[in-house]
Enzyme design. Sequence first.
Site, short mmCIF file in Angstrom:
data_model
loop_
_atom_site.label_atom_id
_atom_site.label_comp_id
_atom_site.label_asym_id
_atom_site.label_seq_id
_atom_site.Cartn_x
_atom_site.Cartn_y
_atom_site.Cartn_z
CB CYS A 1 -0.89 0.06 1.24
SG CYS A 1 -1.70 -1.46 1.62
N1 GLN Z 1 -0.73 -6.84 3.94
C1 GLN Z 1 -1.72 -5.81 3.95
C2 GLN Z 1 -2.96 -6.14 3.16
O1 GLN Z 1 -3.12 -7.20 2.64
C3 GLN Z 1 -1.15 -4.50 3.49
C4 GLN Z 1 -0.80 -4.56 2.10
C5 GLN Z 1 -0.06 -3.39 1.65
O2 GLN Z 1 0.80 -2.80 2.27
N2 GLN Z 1 -0.35 -3.21 0.47
O3 GLN Z 1 -3.81 -5.31 3.07
#
Ligand code: GLN
Length: 230
Positions: free
Chosen positions: A2
């Site tokens: 993210c």
């Molecule tokens: N692991 C988290 C999720 O699945 C955060 C993912 C992220 O940082 N994109 O939402």
Amino acid sequence: MCRHLGWLGREVSVASLIYDPPSGLAVQSYAPRRQRHGLMNADGWGVGFFDGPVPRRWRSAAPLWGDASLASVAPALRSHCVVAAVRSATVGMAIEASATAPFSDGGWLLSHNGVVDRAVLPASRTAESTCDSAMLAALIFDRGLHRLGETIVEVGTADPGARLNVLAGDGTRLLATTWGDTLSVLTRPDGVVLASEPYDDDNAWQDVPDRRLVEVTAAGVGFTPLEGSR
Ligand code: GLN
């Protein structure tokens, strides 16, 4: 993974933070510039902001770029403290609004950019979702944000493959960690922005080194190395 963004300062509109900059979160949802893990952030978005002392959230499991309602309302949402994120779900994690940052315990808003093996996290009855980030948020809330650095080092030691960039705000301060992913800071005359990546090409953006705890208050920005730093 993210991308997230935090603001602490004078009251500004949410639009001025995520839509107006040329590479704001809205653009980062489909064209991030520094993302090392994942190509885009299509699996949801969340905007959290403080309304006086009260945290409020608006989250969705749909891509931010297609959300005409938030785009319409964001110029009218104004706050002195904002925590917002766009999500690229880790494989196997549910795509639902409750798995989308910011998470909250009623006092803090918290986003996690990264991944962690859920086997190293204690089961929590307060996690908003079974996704790794929601479970990590619940652990951080249980331990208390004053122990954020310690909690990140402990989780990062238990899962050496984890990436643990956290960003949290309580209306008076922002706290963030770097552990495996990017974070930049922009100090403006009217406040401070923390962001996974710069939202424009202003050369005042500073990259935060890995394995740091960042604290932003009205007094300024502080950086502390996290124990176990390489
Ligand atoms: N692991 C988290 C999720 O699945 C955060 C993912 C992220 O940082 N994109 O939402």
